[in-house]
Design a protein around this motif. Structure first.
Motif, PDB file in Angstrom:
ATOM      1  N   GLU A 181       0.835  -1.199   0.000  1.00 24.09           N
ATOM      2  CA  GLU A 181       0.000   0.000   0.000  1.00 24.09           C
ATOM      3  C   GLU A 181       0.869   1.249   0.000  1.00 24.09           C
ATOM      4  O   GLU A 181       1.988   1.240   0.506  1.00 24.09           O
ATOM      5  CB  GLU A 181      -0.913   0.012   1.231  1.00 24.09           C
ATOM      6  N   GLU A 182       0.351   2.318  -0.572  1.00 29.18           N
ATOM      7  CA  GLU A 182       1.062   3.600  -0.598  1.00 29.18           C
ATOM      8  C   GLU A 182       0.912   4.261   0.773  1.00 29.18           C
ATOM      9  O   GLU A 182      -0.198   4.454   1.262  1.00 29.18           O
ATOM     10  CB  GLU A 182       0.465   4.497  -1.684  1.00 29.18           C
ATOM     11  N   LEU A 183       2.030   4.602   1.379  1.00 29.01           N
ATOM     12  CA  LEU A 183       2.031   5.219   2.701  1.00 29.01           C
ATOM     13  C   LEU A 183       2.493   6.669   2.594  1.00 29.01           C
ATOM     14  O   LEU A 183       3.328   6.997   1.744  1.00 29.01           O
ATOM     15  CB  LEU A 183       2.961   4.456   3.644  1.00 29.01           C
ATOM     16  N   PRO A 184       2.003   7.543   3.476  1.00 28.95           N
ATOM     17  CA  PRO A 184       2.473   8.928   3.451  1.00 28.95           C
ATOM     18  C   PRO A 184       3.922   9.044   3.924  1.00 28.95           C
ATOM     19  O   PRO A 184       4.447   8.167   4.611  1.00 28.95           O
ATOM     20  CB  PRO A 184       1.529   9.659   4.386  1.00 28.95           C
ATOM     21  N   LYS A 185       4.548  10.130   3.559  1.00 26.29           N
ATOM     22  CA  LYS A 185       5.952  10.385   3.887  1.00 26.29           C
ATOM     23  C   LYS A 185       6.201  10.328   5.400  1.00 26.29           C
ATOM     24  O   LYS A 185       7.243   9.851   5.843  1.00 26.29           O
ATOM     25  CB  LYS A 185       6.332  11.758   3.333  1.00 26.29           C
ATOM     26  N   GLU A 186       5.233  10.778   6.190  1.00 27.70           N
ATOM     27  CA  GLU A 186       5.390  10.804   7.645  1.00 27.70           C
ATOM     28  C   GLU A 186       5.557   9.408   8.234  1.00 27.70           C
ATOM     29  O   GLU A 186       6.255   9.224   9.229  1.00 27.70           O
ATOM     30  CB  GLU A 186       4.180  11.492   8.304  1.00 27.70           C
ATOM     31  N   VAL A 187       4.918   8.412   7.626  1.00 32.07           N
ATOM     32  CA  VAL A 187       5.038   7.040   8.124  1.00 32.07           C
ATOM     33  C   VAL A 187       6.448   6.514   7.879  1.00 32.07           C
ATOM     34  O   VAL A 187       7.051   5.893   8.753  1.00 32.07           O
ATOM     35  CB  VAL A 187       3.984   6.122   7.468  1.00 32.07           C
ATOM     36  N   HIS A 188       7.000   6.771   6.704  1.00 34.64           N
ATOM     37  CA  HIS A 188       8.361   6.339   6.398  1.00 34.64           C
ATOM     38  C   HIS A 188       9.355   7.003   7.356  1.00 34.64           C
ATOM     39  O   HIS A 188      10.292   6.361   7.835  1.00 34.64           O
ATOM     40  CB  HIS A 188       8.720   6.676   4.947  1.00 34.64           C
ATOM     41  N   GLN A 189       9.139   8.279   7.648  1.00 32.31           N
ATOM     42  CA  GLN A 189      10.017   8.988   8.585  1.00 32.31           C
ATOM     43  C   GLN A 189       9.889   8.421   9.996  1.00 32.31           C
ATOM     44  O   GLN A 189      10.885   8.289  10.708  1.00 32.31           O
ATOM     45  CB  GLN A 189       9.692  10.481   8.591  1.00 32.31           C
ATOM     46  N   ALA A 190       8.669   8.078  10.412  1.00 31.63           N
ATOM     47  CA  ALA A 190       8.465   7.505  11.743  1.00 31.63           C
ATOM     48  C   ALA A 190       9.174   6.167  11.881  1.00 31.63           C
ATOM     49  O   ALA A 190       9.769   5.871  12.921  1.00 31.63           O
ATOM     50  CB  ALA A 190       6.967   7.339  12.017  1.00 31.63           C
TER      51      ALA A 190
END
Length: 97
Positions: free
Chosen positions: A48-57
């Motif tokens: 699934e496509e995740l927002p940038k904030e999730v990758h940073q977290a």
């Protein structure tokens, strides 16, 4: 059943589902994005496509070290969803159809 996996009982909804909590062993990052989650016995790909904030977290270690796996029964068809919690929000990372 895998050791360390907790089962949550069906809560009486019309659509039947089982929910499991699975401990995470690690995260696979590719070019700063979450590409997979290591669990006992293998790796779960992120589809699934995740927002940038999730990758940073994930990169900063602000995610729970467990994921939720749901087996949803729609008549003869079963759907598996995998969710993770990052910054107090749940995100779907994998779904079968």
């Amino acid at each position: 059943m895998t050791v360390g996996v907790e089962r949550v009982e069906n809560t009486g909804y019309e659509v039947g589902f089982d929910e499991y909590v699975v401990p995470v062993r690690g995260f696979l990052l590719q070019r700063g994005k979450l590409a997979g989650i290591y669990v006992k016995g293998g790796i779960i790909p992120v589809t699934e496509e995740l927002p940038k904030e999730v990758h940073q977290a994930v990169a900063q270690g602000r995610v729970k070290k467990e994921i939720t796996v749901r087996e949803i029964r729609h008549g003869e068809e079963d759907v598996i969803e995998v969710l993770m919690e990052a910054d107090y929000q749940s995100w779907t990372i994998f779904t079968t159809s």
